[in-house]
Scaffold this active site. Structure first.
Site, PDB file in Angstrom:
ATOM      1  N   LYS A  54      -2.222   8.291 -15.085  1.00  0.00           N
ATOM      2  CA  LYS A  54      -2.213   6.823 -15.023  1.00  0.00           C
ATOM      3  C   LYS A  54      -3.634   6.286 -14.864  1.00  0.00           C
ATOM      4  O   LYS A  54      -3.996   5.274 -15.471  1.00  0.00           O
ATOM      5  CB  LYS A  54      -1.314   6.360 -13.858  1.00  0.00           C
ATOM      6  CG  LYS A  54       0.170   6.617 -14.146  1.00  0.00           C
ATOM      7  CD  LYS A  54       1.051   6.502 -12.915  1.00  0.00           C
ATOM      8  CE  LYS A  54       2.479   6.945 -13.245  1.00  0.00           C
ATOM      9  NZ  LYS A  54       3.372   6.977 -12.089  1.00  0.00           N
ATOM     10  N   GLN A  98       3.055   6.117  -5.581  1.00  0.00           N
ATOM     11  CA  GLN A  98       3.693   7.230  -6.296  1.00  0.00           C
ATOM     12  C   GLN A  98       4.826   7.828  -5.451  1.00  0.00           C
ATOM     13  O   GLN A  98       4.617   8.227  -4.308  1.00  0.00           O
ATOM     14  CB  GLN A  98       2.640   8.306  -6.615  1.00  0.00           C
ATOM     15  CG  GLN A  98       3.162   9.449  -7.461  1.00  0.00           C
ATOM     16  CD  GLN A  98       3.535   9.030  -8.886  1.00  0.00           C
ATOM     17  OE1 GLN A  98       2.844   8.237  -9.522  1.00  0.00           O
ATOM     18  NE2 GLN A  98       4.643   9.559  -9.381  1.00  0.00           N
ATOM     19  N   ASP A 121       5.304  -1.399 -11.018  1.00  0.00           N
ATOM     20  CA  ASP A 121       6.452  -0.522 -11.287  1.00  0.00           C
ATOM     21  C   ASP A 121       7.746  -1.329 -11.380  1.00  0.00           C
ATOM     22  O   ASP A 121       8.780  -0.801 -11.801  1.00  0.00           O
ATOM     23  CB  ASP A 121       6.593   0.513 -10.164  1.00  0.00           C
ATOM     24  CG  ASP A 121       6.041   1.876 -10.554  1.00  0.00           C
ATOM     25  OD1 ASP A 121       5.821   2.092 -11.759  1.00  0.00           O
ATOM     26  OD2 ASP A 121       5.845   2.713  -9.658  1.00  0.00           O
TER      27      ASP A 121
END
Ligand code: NAP
Length: 288
Positions: A54, A98, A121
């Site tokens: 990412k 994460q 997200d």
């Protein structure tokens, strides 16, 4: 194979190139470079690879990556303090925590602390609520990526019968909401669904996110249906989806492969969300 292949790798590359162009225009217009902060707690090797990917993808499109790593035994207050600092930091447009986090931490609670306008997200309760109410907001990356694949494949969702197999918060539920928002007639199936093959056979658009290697067979699929395979199952003979690709591609009109289908879209949509979040921060700073 008679089905058209929906090439996620190519569509993701196009999406990244579009984001790179849009980031350049945004930076020229606002004098501000979008920034993506990733928070990784612990040393899980797979998570470290995801976060590294990412960061690299961000840099490639002109988004500034901010890499925050905490030890596996970091107390909750330390992670919370970091998230609060990132929420308040104008250089940070988007924040990604994460998952999974180590057992002593509550991943849902930590994710819920992220400012919804920085929630790239799309997984905070507020983002989920905005989606459910049809309000603007940041959408979860993988289902948003599936919407782009369907659009690029020219699939007309209005009035179409869509079946989503899987009801996770991460994928199945937001996928169903996005399809509903696009005027599809949506059925969500799961492990308790009766006659799952029969339900799947009703679908004009069949989207499968279960995590069971090649579960969906050719006789589960209506001839001419569009099939999107979200599953990622690693076995000795490689990576496979939830759909038996070889046989289903003889029945479907269009299908995503695994690998090279949905997978590459997830990071592409994260980049697009980070730019969208940067736009939200700028709009918030300009007095009405
Ligand atoms: P998850 O949280 O484990 O959810 C799986 C869902 O599948 C649940 O709703 C479960 O039903 C349902 N299910 C399990 N066994 C079933 C069966 N035999 N028949 C019907 N439904 C069944 O998984 P997830 O996070 O949504 O991910 C699903 C798959 O997609 C995994 O392979 C994952 O690796 C992949 N994935 C890929 C990406 C990507 O970027 N490509 C992103 C996200 C996920 P219940 O709710 O009744 O238990």
């Amino acid at each position: 194979m008679s089905a058209t292949l929906i090439d996620g790798k190519a569509i993701a590359a196009e999406t990244r190139a579009e984001v790179a162009r849009d980031v350049e225009a945004f930076t020229a217009r606002t004098g501000h470079r979008p920034g993506l902060a990733t928070v990784l707690v612990g040393e899980d090797p797979a998570s470290a690879i995801y976060v590294g990917g990412k960061q690299k993808a961000s840099r490639e499109v002109g988004i500034e990556p901010f890499d925050h790593r905490l030890p596996a035994d970091a107390p909750a207050v330390e992670v919370e303090a970091l998230l609060e600092r990132l929420n308040a930091d104008d250089a940070v447009s988007g924040i990604l925590c994460q998952l999974p986090v180590p057992g002593h931490l509550d991943g849902v609670a930590l994710t819920g602390m992220i400012d919804p306008d920085k929630d790239v997200d799309g997984l905070t309760p507020l983002s989920a609520g905005r989606l459910a109410l049809g309000l603007p907001g940041l959408r979860p990356c993988t289902p948003a990526g599936v919407m782009v694949l369907l659009e690029r494949a020219g699939v007309d969702l209005r009035g179409a019968g869509a079946v989503v197999v899987g009801r996770s918060n991460l994928f199945g539920k937001p996928m169903a909401q996005l399809l509903l928002g696009a005027d599809a007639t949506v059925t969500t199936a799961h492990s308790r669904t009766r006659d799952l093959p029969g339900v799947c056979r009703t679908a004009d658009v069949l989207i499968v996110a279960v995590g069971r290697d090649r579960m969906v067979k050719a006789d589960w699929v209506k001839p001419g249906a569009v099939v999107i395979d979200v599953g990622m199952n690693r076995s000795e003979d490689g990576l496979h989806g939830d759909v038996a690709f070889d046989e289903v591609s003889e029945v479907a009109s269009a299908i995503t492969p695994v690998p090279g289908g949905v997978g590459p879209m997830t990071i592409a949509m994260l980049l697009r969300n980070t730019l969208a979040a940067a736009e939200l921060q700028i709009a918030r700073r300009v007095p009405a």
